[in-house]
Design an enzyme around this catalytic site. Sequence first.
Site, PDB file in Angstrom:
ATOM      1  N   PHE A 121      -4.932   3.819 -10.786  1.00 53.48           N
ATOM      2  CA  PHE A 121      -3.531   3.843 -10.327  1.00 53.48           C
ATOM      3  C   PHE A 121      -2.933   2.444 -10.307  1.00 53.48           C
ATOM      4  CE2 PHE A 121      -5.278   7.721  -8.260  1.00 53.48           C
ATOM      5  CZ  PHE A 121      -4.425   8.654  -8.843  1.00 53.48           C
ATOM      6  N   ARG A 139     -10.002  -3.911  -2.808  1.00 55.68           N
ATOM      7  CA  ARG A 139     -10.380  -3.373  -1.499  1.00 55.68           C
ATOM      8  C   ARG A 139     -11.699  -4.018  -1.055  1.00 55.68           C
ATOM      9  NH1 ARG A 139      -5.909  -2.282  -1.846  1.00 55.68           N
ATOM     10  NH2 ARG A 139      -4.839  -0.268  -1.758  1.00 55.68           N
ATOM     11  N   ALA A 181     -12.631  13.258  12.959  1.00 57.22           N
ATOM     12  CA  ALA A 181     -11.212  13.079  12.642  1.00 57.22           C
ATOM     13  C   ALA A 181     -10.962  13.665  11.263  1.00 57.22           C
ATOM     14  CB  ALA A 181     -10.838  11.597  12.639  1.00 57.22           C
ATOM     15  N   THR A 233      -9.604   2.178  11.914  1.00 58.26           N
ATOM     16  CA  THR A 233      -9.455   1.996  10.466  1.00 58.26           C
ATOM     17  C   THR A 233      -8.545   0.814  10.145  1.00 58.26           C
ATOM     18  OG1 THR A 233      -8.410   2.981   8.524  1.00 58.26           O
ATOM     19  CG2 THR A 233      -7.730   3.863  10.628  1.00 58.26           C
ATOM     20  N   PHE A 293     -13.179  -0.860   6.923  1.00 63.25           N
ATOM     21  CA  PHE A 293     -12.520  -0.935   5.622  1.00 63.25           C
ATOM     22  C   PHE A 293     -13.101   0.224   4.795  1.00 63.25           C
ATOM     23  CE2 PHE A 293      -9.523  -4.511   5.720  1.00 63.25           C
ATOM     24  CZ  PHE A 293      -9.630  -4.769   7.074  1.00 63.25           C
ATOM     25  N   TYR A 314      -1.776   9.193   9.475  1.00 65.04           N
ATOM     26  CA  TYR A 314      -3.211   9.003   9.702  1.00 65.04           C
ATOM     27  C   TYR A 314      -3.445   7.706  10.488  1.00 65.04           C
ATOM     28  CZ  TYR A 314      -7.989   7.498   8.744  1.00 65.04           C
ATOM     29  OH  TYR A 314      -9.269   7.010   8.882  1.00 65.04           O
ATOM     30  N   ILE A 341     -20.164   8.986   7.644  1.00 64.16           N
ATOM     31  CA  ILE A 341     -20.573   7.783   8.385  1.00 64.16           C
ATOM     32  C   ILE A 341     -21.370   8.193   9.627  1.00 64.16           C
ATOM     33  CG2 ILE A 341     -19.768   5.634   9.446  1.00 64.16           C
ATOM     34  CD1 ILE A 341     -17.121   6.037   7.804  1.00 64.16           C
ATOM     35  N   ARG A 366       0.430   4.229  -7.014  1.00 65.07           N
ATOM     36  CA  ARG A 366       0.682   5.232  -5.981  1.00 65.07           C
ATOM     37  C   ARG A 366       1.527   4.594  -4.881  1.00 65.07           C
ATOM     38  NH1 ARG A 366      -5.242   7.505  -4.633  1.00 65.07           N
ATOM     39  NH2 ARG A 366      -5.474   5.287  -4.275  1.00 65.07           N
TER      40      ARG A 366
END
Length: 339
Positions: free
Chosen positions: A214, A227, A81, A123, A175, A147, A17, A288
Amino acid sequence: MPNSPLSILVTGGAGYIGSHTVRLLVSQGHRVVVLDNLVYGHRQAIVDESVRLVVGDVGDQALVRSLFKEHSFDAVVHFAAFAYVGESVTNPLKYYENNTSEPIRLLAIMQEFGCRCFVFSSTCATYGVPVALPITEANPQQPINPYGQSKLMVEKILADCAVAWGLRSACLRYFNASGGSEDGLIGEDHDPETHLIPRVLMALTGEIEHVDLFGTDYETPDGTCIRDYIHVDDLAEAHLRALEHLASGGESISCNLGTGVGVSVKEIIAAAEEVTGLKVPVRIASRREGDPPSLVADPSLAATLLGWRARHLDVREMVRPAWRWISSQHGGRYSKNDL
Ligand SMILES: NC(=O)c1ccc[n+]([C@@H]2O[C@H](COP(=O)([O-])OP(=O)(O)OC[C@H]3O[C@@H](n4cnc5c(N)ncnc54)[C@H](O)[C@@H]3O)[C@@H](O)[C@H]2O)c1
């Protein structure tokens, strides 16, 4: 828009990014120095010759102090990060050190030099499991992994610094970043890659055997997780606006950066098949731990505060440049469809 170009330190600017944002900032006439330790970044992701890349750590105060002396930064954009959620669970100290302690050392230098504008890569993981959809900024911030915690702590530290020494910050809660530059020069290049769109495409190039699906029994229309995929160039645009907001004296803000459009795993696979003309090899796997069924932003606050809205709303607009990028890494030989 401030009249004069800004002098900006971009940490993590050789990453995914960050590198897209650096290009946009430079195209707008701003002067950019990138500080990246290249643990995950790529020297070649800095495509503009005017950008100075300094290879080093955000937490190296002697180095950062020397950069502030030399460049008199007006603002810092902090991308640097670690972002592997699973690793943060097994090795939390690594995340608190890199994502929380190192920025504290950077902020101390900013305070020393009177630099009071900070744009922060936060985030949607700071929300944890949302209490309501779409997710507004009023949703409680209750991260479910180190995180997310490591990022939320920085948000809180920034608020305290605002009170103590007048720091003004923009906490941008992304996102799912996706896509790549239109000219195909840069794109998503994580190693290991855990994000869905590149993994779907890697299953097409043969870099991985198949993409794991998943969970197909979620309470979503097609049973797979949903998402919010936000184009990396839209993210870059939001950073530019946040910088301009802070540089012209604007107050601290915290806002979501998403499209507001939910896309399921199966829809991503269908989009990849449509864009590439190839069949994605899929393996059905069990759910998951810690994957909420749906994470979709309400992006309206960013529109109000920054006049920003995502331009790319159709996920094919993100899959197409991602495929162009991945395919170019393989000499373009996988492109069945014209891109
Ligand atoms: N990619 C996403 O979907 C997403 C979503 C939400 C938030 N974020 C956040 O956005 C930021 C950028 O993400 P990305 O996908 O571009 O990741 P990335 O790994 O491609 O970029 C991060 C960059 O920071 C550098 N870096 C890490 N620690 C450093 C340190 N201590 N000193 C100097 N450089 C350091 C890495 O070498 C890398 O170039 C991260 O803070 C991440 O947590 C990303």
